[in-house]
Design a protein around this motif. Structure first.
Motif, short mmCIF file in Angstrom:
data_model
loop_
_atom_site.label_atom_id
_atom_site.label_comp_id
_atom_site.label_asym_id
_atom_site.label_seq_id
_atom_site.Cartn_x
_atom_site.Cartn_y
_atom_site.Cartn_z
N SER A 93 0.82 -1.21 0.00
CA SER A 93 0.00 0.00 0.00
C SER A 93 0.86 1.26 0.00
O SER A 93 0.40 2.33 -0.40
N GLN A 94 2.12 1.12 0.40
CA GLN A 94 3.04 2.27 0.36
C GLN A 94 3.30 2.73 -1.07
O GLN A 94 3.76 3.84 -1.30
N LEU A 95 2.98 1.87 -2.05
CA LEU A 95 3.16 2.23 -3.46
C LEU A 95 2.02 3.13 -3.98
O LEU A 95 2.13 3.69 -5.06
N GLU A 96 0.93 3.25 -3.22
CA GLU A 96 -0.25 3.99 -3.69
C GLU A 96 0.06 5.38 -4.26
O GLU A 96 -0.44 5.71 -5.33
N PRO A 97 0.88 6.20 -3.62
CA PRO A 97 1.15 7.54 -4.19
C PRO A 97 1.82 7.49 -5.56
O PRO A 97 1.80 8.48 -6.29
N TRP A 98 2.41 6.36 -5.89
CA TRP A 98 3.12 6.23 -7.16
C TRP A 98 2.28 5.53 -8.23
O TRP A 98 2.79 5.16 -9.29
N THR A 99 0.99 5.34 -7.99
CA THR A 99 0.11 4.69 -8.97
C THR A 99 0.18 5.44 -10.30
O THR A 99 0.10 6.68 -10.33
N TYR A 132 0.68 -0.03 -10.60
CA TYR A 132 -0.76 -0.06 -10.88
C TYR A 132 -1.50 -0.64 -9.68
O TYR A 132 -0.94 -1.36 -8.86
N CYS A 133 -2.77 -0.32 -9.60
CA CYS A 133 -3.64 -0.78 -8.54
C CYS A 133 -4.54 -1.89 -9.09
O CYS A 133 -4.99 -1.80 -10.23
N TYR A 134 -4.79 -2.92 -8.28
CA TYR A 134 -5.69 -4.00 -8.70
C TYR A 134 -6.42 -4.56 -7.49
O TYR A 134 -6.04 -4.29 -6.35
N TYR A 165 -12.21 -9.15 -1.34
CA TYR A 165 -11.38 -8.38 -2.24
C TYR A 165 -10.73 -7.22 -1.49
O TYR A 165 -11.39 -6.52 -0.73
N VAL A 166 -9.43 -7.04 -1.71
CA VAL A 166 -8.70 -5.92 -1.13
C VAL A 166 -7.91 -5.23 -2.25
O VAL A 166 -7.63 -5.82 -3.29
N ARG A 167 -7.57 -3.99 -2.02
CA ARG A 167 -6.78 -3.23 -2.99
C ARG A 167 -5.31 -3.58 -2.78
O ARG A 167 -4.82 -3.65 -1.65
N LYS A 200 3.89 -3.14 -13.66
CA LYS A 200 3.65 -3.58 -15.03
C LYS A 200 4.44 -2.69 -15.98
O LYS A 200 5.10 -1.76 -15.55
N GLN A 201 4.34 -2.99 -17.27
CA GLN A 201 5.07 -2.27 -18.31
C GLN A 201 6.56 -2.21 -17.97
O GLN A 201 7.16 -1.15 -17.89
#
Length: 128
Positions: free
Chosen positions: A7-13, A86-88, A97-99, A104-105
């Protein structure tokens, strides 16, 4: 190494990050709507960097395209590459289900330090 939650990656989505990690294994994955199978790569001990900030993750699975893997990766290789965050939605063991966040790419993947384990080409040959 102290690991953080994805979840620490969220700001970098939807942003490009620089990643360093160790190849720990190979698997087989499928993309939604695509009939062909692809080799997936398990990376461990990751460092994900953007704007001078580093997030350490225990592991992540990636599915680079065949054209982006220009070297015959092996288990034990330390690799570096650029990727988009990316978020999934992820289904948990208790069927909720959780975020979550992934990479990717995959671009500019190269080996920093070679290993000597099972190879990417062996994994690729097994699905053909």
């Amino acid at each position: 190494m102290v690991f953080t939650m994805r979840s620490q990656l969220e700001p970098w989505t939807n942003k490009v990050v620089h990643v360093t990690g160790r190849v720990a294994g190979f698997g087989v994955g499928e993309l939604p709507g695509v009939r062909s199978k692809h080799v997936t790569i398990l990376l461990k001990d990751l460092e994900v960097v953007r704007d001078g900030k580093c997030i350490k993750l225990s592991h992540i699975w990636i599915m680079p395209s065949k054209r982006d893997v220009t070297s015959n990766l092996r288990v034990g290789d330390t690799v570096r590459f650029d990727a988009n965050v990316y978020c999934y939605r992820k289904l948990t063991r208790d069927l909720k289900y959780v975020r979550s966040y992934g990479l990717k790419q995959i671009k500019h993947l190269y080996i920093l330090k070679p290993g000597d384990g099972k190879s990417y080409l062996d994994a690729l040959a097994a699905i053909v």
